[in-house]
Design an enzyme around this catalytic site. Structure first.
Site, PDB file in Angstrom:
ATOM      1  N   CYS A   1      13.379 -16.420  60.285  1.00  0.00           N
ATOM      2  CA  CYS A   1      12.377 -15.963  61.243  1.00  0.00           C
ATOM      3  C   CYS A   1      12.086 -17.031  62.308  1.00  0.00           C
ATOM      4  O   CYS A   1      12.934 -17.317  63.134  1.00  0.00           O
ATOM      5  CB  CYS A   1      11.129 -15.522  60.496  1.00  0.00           C
ATOM      6  SG  CYS A   1      10.070 -14.409  61.458  1.00  0.00           S
TER       7      CYS A   1
ATOM      8  N   HIS B   1      12.483 -11.832  55.313  1.00  0.00           N
ATOM      9  CA  HIS B   1      11.579 -12.422  54.338  1.00  0.00           C
ATOM     10  C   HIS B   1      11.750 -11.672  53.016  1.00  0.00           C
ATOM     11  O   HIS B   1      12.574 -10.781  52.901  1.00  0.00           O
ATOM     12  CB  HIS B   1      10.125 -12.304  54.806  1.00  0.00           C
ATOM     13  CG  HIS B   1       9.822 -13.032  56.067  1.00  0.00           C
ATOM     14  ND1 HIS B   1       9.719 -14.402  56.137  1.00  0.00           N
ATOM     15  CD2 HIS B   1       9.588 -12.577  57.330  1.00  0.00           C
ATOM     16  CE1 HIS B   1       9.424 -14.768  57.373  1.00  0.00           C
ATOM     17  NE2 HIS B   1       9.340 -13.681  58.119  1.00  0.00           N
TER      18      HIS B   1
END
Length: 237
Positions: free
Chosen positions: A95, A193
């Protein structure tokens, strides 16, 4: 990695970048290595500390805008991660950490902020936040099963010719171009994630194998059953 040495796992800047359980990636690497009889040592490198250059697998996670900017500034000044990758270390960047690896990313007001230039990509703020489950089919060259995970980001990432897309999006947004993540050499970037390696242990094994060579199999039967159940539930949404 010498056969008599412990596998060194380096978790970068947990005080700045560690959202959505990304630190679990280090725990998964430890577990899967140790189940194969590989000794491990995990180093948590805070943003005030230099990044060691002698690690085997490096991990960096996600975070908010300001911590991301601070992390990029400190990694540029430090240079240890860049030197570690240059000598063959594996890296998983997630990310915000993924965006930092490129040439630029979007700052707090959308302004371009310099990354560390480790991957041939650039990121900017997109028109809407991508939130939800993500499913993607991996580049066949890597020999991995379908990736799943959770994404929550505003990023649109454009890949240059120096990297390859990690996977093709089946469900979700990913980079914003129909692909999710990228890879080059022993470096993997992703928006996943979950944490990513808990949801995708074959990816953890790939990162390990780049440092220790071919890995023996593990009995993941129960995990695969749960994985298929979750995959089916996500695709049915």
């Amino acid at each position: 990695m010498p056969s008599d040495s412990a596998l060194s796992i380096v978790w970068i800047y947990p005080d700045l970048l560690s959202t959505y359980g990304d630190q679990g990636n280090a725990l998964v690497l430890e577990h899967r290595a140790q189940r194969r009889g590989i000794r491990t040592e995990t180093v948590h490198v805070r943003s005030s500390d230099p990044v060691p250059e002698n690690g085997d697998v490096y991990l960096i996670g996600g975070g908010e805008d300001r911590p991301q900017i601070l992390a990029a500034e400190r990694l540029r000044r430090d240079g240890g991660l860049q030197r570690a990758v240059a000598r063959g270390a594996s890296l998983l960047a997630v990310c915000a950490g993924y965006q930092i690896m490129g040439s630029t990313f979007g700052g707090e007001e959308g302004q371009p902020v310099d990354g560390i230039g480790l991957l041939d990509l650039s990121s900017a703020r997109g028109p809407a936040r991508a939130v939800g489950e993500l499913v993607a089919e991996v580049d066949a060259a890597l020999g991995l099963p379908t990736l799943t995970g959770f994404e929550n980001h505003m990023g649109v990432t454009r890949l240059g010719p120096g990297v390859k897309p990690l996977s093709k999006v089946v469900k979700g947004v990913g980079n914003g171009d129909g692909f999710e993540g990228c890879y080059a050499g022993h470096v993997v970037g992703t928006y996943l994630h979950g944490p990513a390696l808990a949801r995708n242990p074959a990816l953890a094994d790939l990162l390990l194998s780049w440092r220790v060579g071919e890995l023996g199999p593990l009995d993941d039967t129960r995990y695969e059953q749960l994985r298929q159940e979750r995959f089916s539930a996500v695709m049915a949404q």
